[in-house]
Design an enzyme around this catalytic site. Structure first.
Site, mmCIF file in Angstrom:
data_model
loop_
_atom_site.group_PDB
_atom_site.id
_atom_site.type_symbol
_atom_site.label_atom_id
_atom_site.label_comp_id
_atom_site.label_asym_id
_atom_site.label_seq_id
_atom_site.Cartn_x
_atom_site.Cartn_y
_atom_site.Cartn_z
ATOM 1 N N TYR A 14 0.797 -1.229 0.000
ATOM 2 C CA TYR A 14 0.000 0.000 0.000
ATOM 3 C C TYR A 14 0.832 1.283 0.000
ATOM 4 C CZ TYR A 14 -3.658 -3.333 1.064
ATOM 5 O OH TYR A 14 -4.521 -4.398 1.011
ATOM 6 N N HIS A 19 -4.679 6.253 -0.587
ATOM 7 C CA HIS A 19 -5.201 6.087 0.772
ATOM 8 C C HIS A 19 -4.123 6.299 1.835
ATOM 9 C CE1 HIS A 19 -9.134 5.274 2.214
ATOM 10 N NE2 HIS A 19 -9.047 3.981 2.446
ATOM 11 N N ASN A 66 -9.641 0.910 7.958
ATOM 12 C CA ASN A 66 -11.007 0.851 8.491
ATOM 13 C C ASN A 66 -11.082 0.544 9.976
ATOM 14 O OD1 ASN A 66 -11.689 1.404 5.881
ATOM 15 N ND2 ASN A 66 -12.613 -0.576 5.454
ATOM 16 N N ASP A 92 -6.796 11.103 3.621
ATOM 17 C CA ASP A 92 -7.136 11.392 2.225
ATOM 18 C C ASP A 92 -8.604 11.805 2.079
ATOM 19 O OD1 ASP A 92 -7.442 8.455 2.929
ATOM 20 O OD2 ASP A 92 -8.568 8.501 1.061
ATOM 21 N N ASN A 113 -14.285 5.613 5.898
ATOM 22 C CA ASN A 113 -14.416 4.537 6.879
ATOM 23 C C ASN A 113 -13.412 4.621 8.022
ATOM 24 O OD1 ASN A 113 -16.656 3.356 5.656
ATOM 25 N ND2 ASN A 113 -15.396 2.132 4.298
#
Length: 190
Positions: A14, A19, A66, A92, A113
């Site tokens: 990631y 994100h 999340n 973000d 979330n």
């Protein structure tokens, strides 16, 4: 003590995704203020330092986006911080152009979330936040695929500028207050 948490997802998979601009901002702050973020506490990578004349904890929750509230709640409880006064969340926002900032003193999750989870764990919407624009998803894209994608070369340049501005905004919040920071950084870019 201020807790400054940048949201994102752990693991190399990631890194540098849309994100993860919150993680990227914490990395920027760590370099700028010579803070080692190599401790594993509060379900996060973190490190202590000084910004202005204030003690800070830089935090990258490792719970995945999340579930960010788990990590932030653990840090808040450990340091007995008041989230309304001593917490800054960086994350973000798809409703802002790439690299543009929006600072807020409080507010709803707005469909994010990670923020929804933090609000749930803290029991309040009253905490300072710095949103970094990642641009709206293109038509036909799945939202999850979009936020987990990487920036193209042009957008990466804009978001790097935004990350640098977000780091400066953190210092401004700490040294001058949220109102002064909002006046200075909630400026529409052309």
């Amino acid at each position: 003590m201020y807790i400054i948490a940048g949201l994102g997802n752990p693991t190399a998979q990631y890194e540098k995704t849309r994100h993860n601009v919150g993680f990227d901002t914490i990395t920027n702050l760590a370099l700028k203020y010579q803070v080692n973020i190599n401790e594993n506490k509060h379900k996060a990578k973190c490190g202590k330092g000084i910004i202005g004349s204030e003690k800070v904890l830089l935090l990258q929750p490792q719970t995945f986006m999340n579930n960010s509230g788990e990590s932030i709640r653990a840090a808040i409880d450990f340091y007995k911080c008041d989230p309304e006064k001593e917490l800054i969340i960086i994350y973000d926002d798809i409703s802002l152009p790439v690299g543009q900032l929006r600072l807020r003193e409080k507010g709803s999750a707005g469909g994010h979330n990670g923020i929804k989870n933090i609000i749930s764990y803290l029991g309040t919407e009253k905490f300072k936040r710095i949103k970094i624009g990642i641009g709206d998803k293109p038509a036909g894209w799945d939202l999850a695929d979009y936020v987990l994608s990487r920036f193209n070369e042009i957008d990466r340049k804009f978001v790097e500028e935004g990350i640098g501005q977000a780091a400066k905004a953190v210092e401004c919040i700490i040294t001058e207050g949220i109102q002064a920071a909002m006046n200075q950084y909630n400026v529409v870019k052309k």
